[in-house]
Scaffold this motif. Sequence first.
Motif, PDB file in Angstrom:
ATOM      1  N   VAL A 217     -11.297  86.620  34.965  1.00 11.91           N
ATOM      2  CA  VAL A 217     -11.716  88.026  35.021  1.00 11.91           C
ATOM      3  C   VAL A 217     -10.574  88.834  35.604  1.00 11.91           C
ATOM      4  N   ARG A 218     -10.111  89.851  34.862  1.00  9.21           N
ATOM      5  CA  ARG A 218      -8.974  90.662  35.307  1.00  9.21           C
ATOM      6  C   ARG A 218      -9.416  92.110  35.555  1.00  9.21           C
ATOM      7  N   GLY A 219      -8.659  92.788  36.394  1.00 14.39           N
ATOM      8  CA  GLY A 219      -8.837  94.227  36.558  1.00 14.39           C
ATOM      9  C   GLY A 219     -10.067  94.650  37.312  1.00 14.39           C
ATOM     10  N   VAL A 220     -10.654  93.785  38.122  1.00 10.46           N
ATOM     11  CA  VAL A 220     -11.813  94.177  38.933  1.00 10.46           C
ATOM     12  C   VAL A 220     -11.438  94.075  40.409  1.00 10.46           C
ATOM     13  N   PHE A 221     -11.839  95.055  41.188  1.00  9.36           N
ATOM     14  CA  PHE A 221     -11.539  95.015  42.611  1.00  9.36           C
ATOM     15  C   PHE A 221     -12.685  95.558  43.465  1.00  9.36           C
ATOM     16  N   GLU A 222     -13.623  96.310  42.867  1.00 10.61           N
ATOM     17  CA  GLU A 222     -14.771  96.787  43.630  1.00 10.61           C
ATOM     18  C   GLU A 222     -15.797  95.664  43.755  1.00 10.61           C
ATOM     19  N   PRO A 223     -16.305  95.411  44.960  1.00  8.62           N
ATOM     20  CA  PRO A 223     -17.254  94.306  45.150  1.00  8.62           C
ATOM     21  C   PRO A 223     -18.441  94.340  44.198  1.00  8.62           C
ATOM     22  N   GLY A 224     -18.970  95.539  43.892  1.00 15.98           N
ATOM     23  CA  GLY A 224     -20.114  95.619  42.980  1.00 15.98           C
ATOM     24  C   GLY A 224     -19.787  95.105  41.595  1.00 15.98           C
ATOM     25  N   ARG A 225     -18.613  95.467  41.089  1.00 13.88           N
ATOM     26  CA  ARG A 225     -18.192  95.000  39.762  1.00 13.88           C
ATOM     27  C   ARG A 225     -17.915  93.497  39.787  1.00 13.88           C
ATOM     28  N   VAL A 226     -17.317  93.034  40.874  1.00 10.99           N
ATOM     29  CA  VAL A 226     -17.068  91.599  41.016  1.00 10.99           C
ATOM     30  C   VAL A 226     -18.388  90.834  40.999  1.00 10.99           C
ATOM     31  N   SER A 227     -19.369  91.349  41.725  1.00 10.72           N
ATOM     32  CA  SER A 227     -20.673  90.696  41.780  1.00 10.72           C
ATOM     33  C   SER A 227     -21.280  90.566  40.381  1.00 10.72           C
ATOM     34  N   TYR A 228     -21.165  91.617  39.586  1.00  5.24           N
ATOM     35  CA  TYR A 228     -21.671  91.588  38.210  1.00  5.24           C
ATOM     36  C   TYR A 228     -20.967  90.506  37.393  1.00  5.24           C
ATOM     37  N   GLU A 229     -19.629  90.437  37.510  1.00  2.00           N
ATOM     38  CA  GLU A 229     -18.857  89.470  36.732  1.00  2.00           C
ATOM     39  C   GLU A 229     -19.175  88.042  37.146  1.00  2.00           C
ATOM     40  N   VAL A 230     -19.387  87.819  38.432  1.00  2.57           N
ATOM     41  CA  VAL A 230     -19.750  86.476  38.900  1.00  2.57           C
ATOM     42  C   VAL A 230     -21.089  86.064  38.301  1.00  2.57           C
ATOM     43  N   GLY A 231     -22.056  86.977  38.297  1.00  5.00           N
ATOM     44  CA  GLY A 231     -23.348  86.677  37.695  1.00  5.00           C
ATOM     45  C   GLY A 231     -23.231  86.372  36.216  1.00  5.00           C
ATOM     46  N   ARG A 232     -22.376  87.112  35.540  1.00  6.89           N
ATOM     47  CA  ARG A 232     -22.165  86.879  34.103  1.00  6.89           C
ATOM     48  C   ARG A 232     -21.566  85.497  33.865  1.00  6.89           C
ATOM     49  N   LEU A 233     -20.588  85.124  34.676  1.00  4.28           N
ATOM     50  CA  LEU A 233     -19.951  83.811  34.506  1.00  4.28           C
ATOM     51  C   LEU A 233     -20.936  82.682  34.785  1.00  4.28           C
ATOM     52  N   LEU A 234     -21.777  82.861  35.798  1.00  2.45           N
ATOM     53  CA  LEU A 234     -22.750  81.812  36.120  1.00  2.45           C
ATOM     54  C   LEU A 234     -23.838  81.697  35.061  1.00  2.45           C
ATOM     55  N   GLY A 235     -23.954  82.708  34.199  1.00  3.38           N
ATOM     56  CA  GLY A 235     -24.915  82.650  33.105  1.00  3.38           C
ATOM     57  C   GLY A 235     -24.374  82.021  31.841  1.00  3.38           C
ATOM     58  N   LEU A 236     -23.103  81.602  31.855  1.00  4.51           N
ATOM     59  CA  LEU A 236     -22.501  80.965  30.679  1.00  4.51           C
ATOM     60  C   LEU A 236     -23.133  79.595  30.432  1.00  4.51           C
ATOM     61  N   PRO A 237     -23.079  79.119  29.184  1.00  7.13           N
ATOM     62  CA  PRO A 237     -23.608  77.775  28.896  1.00  7.13           C
ATOM     63  C   PRO A 237     -22.929  76.685  29.724  1.00  7.13           C
ATOM     64  N   ASP A 238     -21.629  76.824  29.953  1.00 10.38           N
ATOM     65  CA  ASP A 238     -20.911  75.874  30.801  1.00 10.38           C
ATOM     66  C   ASP A 238     -20.244  76.685  31.922  1.00 10.38           C
ATOM     67  N   PRO A 239     -20.996  77.009  32.970  1.00  7.62           N
ATOM     68  CA  PRO A 239     -20.516  77.942  33.991  1.00  7.62           C
ATOM     69  C   PRO A 239     -19.473  77.313  34.913  1.00  7.62           C
ATOM     70  N   ARG A 261     -28.725  83.830  44.666  1.00  8.83           N
ATOM     71  CA  ARG A 261     -28.784  82.839  43.589  1.00  8.83           C
ATOM     72  C   ARG A 261     -28.999  81.435  44.150  1.00  8.83           C
ATOM     73  N   PRO A 262     -29.635  80.554  43.351  1.00  6.36           N
ATOM     74  CA  PRO A 262     -29.846  79.183  43.815  1.00  6.36           C
ATOM     75  C   PRO A 262     -28.585  78.329  43.727  1.00  6.36           C
ATOM     76  N   GLU A 263     -27.619  78.741  42.878  1.00 12.91           N
ATOM     77  CA  GLU A 263     -26.402  77.945  42.721  1.00 12.91           C
ATOM     78  C   GLU A 263     -25.566  77.970  44.003  1.00 12.91           C
ATOM     79  N   ARG A 264     -24.803  76.908  44.206  1.00 14.60           N
ATOM     80  CA  ARG A 264     -23.919  76.843  45.363  1.00 14.60           C
ATOM     81  C   ARG A 264     -22.506  76.489  44.903  1.00 14.60           C
ATOM     82  N   PRO A 265     -21.888  77.327  44.080  1.00  8.21           N
ATOM     83  CA  PRO A 265     -20.509  77.045  43.685  1.00  8.21           C
ATOM     84  C   PRO A 265     -19.573  77.218  44.880  1.00  8.21           C
TER      85      PRO A 265
END
Length: 343
Positions: A217-239, A261-265
């Motif tokens: 993930v490139r070009g993100v620096f605001e915590p809110g946007r980062v949080s969204y991207e992390v959630g998106r990545l954890l929703g991938l078929p192979d996260p 979230r229940p995940e503990r990456p």
Amino acid sequence: MRKPTMADVARHAGVSLKTVSRVVNQEPHVRASLQQRVHDSINVLGFRRNEAATRLARGATMLTLGLVMENISNEFYARLAAAVEAAAAGHEALVVFGSYEERPDKERMLIESMHARGVDALIVVPSPADHGWLAEHGGLRTVFVDRVPRGLDRADVVMLDDERGGRAATEHLLARGHRRVALVSDDKGLSSVHDRAVGYRAALLEAGVAVDEGLVVRGVFEPGRVSYEVGRLLGLPDPPTAFFATNNRAAIGVLRALRERPERPAYVGFDDFALADVFSPGVTVVRYDIGRLARAAVELLLSPVREPRRVRVPVEIVARGSGELPPPWPSGQTSLKSPHVGA
């Protein structure tokens, strides 16, 4: 480019050096026609009076350094400002500073304003914009901190060992068994971000792990946007089973995303920050001595002029728990949503 002098203005205007000096210093009894000729020449040549030299000539001894940063509301810049002030105090120097708030136009305005007001030297954390225009201020000593400026081939720079930090963070996660490591990064136009990503990629390739661009993930620096991207990545078929965040704001965004979230990456952040050891688990980070960074910048700034230098400040991994978590699910499994989990 040589900085124009009052002698250059005098030659261009066809007047004496004394006349230029009187006009520049706003002394009385100079004919209006001569004043106009001098001001016209000043505008054509881009002459700027050296306020620092004027003060010193009048007996002033206090050195003034300008510090131009991205955003002092960010903990990194607040700590940097305090460290530069402490380092400058050792040389009996004052520090004035300003934040350009991620706006290159404001960055230029701050630099030009400090130059016009007579600061003796500058420390700049450069934006991603081209800084070639700074060549016209060649008479003002400048040291860049944390990032290499674009458009300037000859510049003094004090930076962190960013590539080594990116490599160390990724190797730390790989050593715990992670093979799906996501990278969450800021503007790739910044040399620091670029170098940390280079270290991340190098560590993966040396471990025989292919770089999956879907986890970058490139070009993100605001915590809110980062949080969204992390959630998106954890929703991938192979996260991803682990995250590497290239700055403190991104690390905070990762924390926000994971708290519900229940995940503990696992995760490692670049830059230490307040309360990083209070979380459960504590946040593993790439840390450095910001005082050393500031002292190196001030010493480089005040040292005799010589060939441009690059100084690298070392970094280290501080393990607090988050970077030591094992993969919570095998690679290829659909995270905790898999029907195989909990059987």
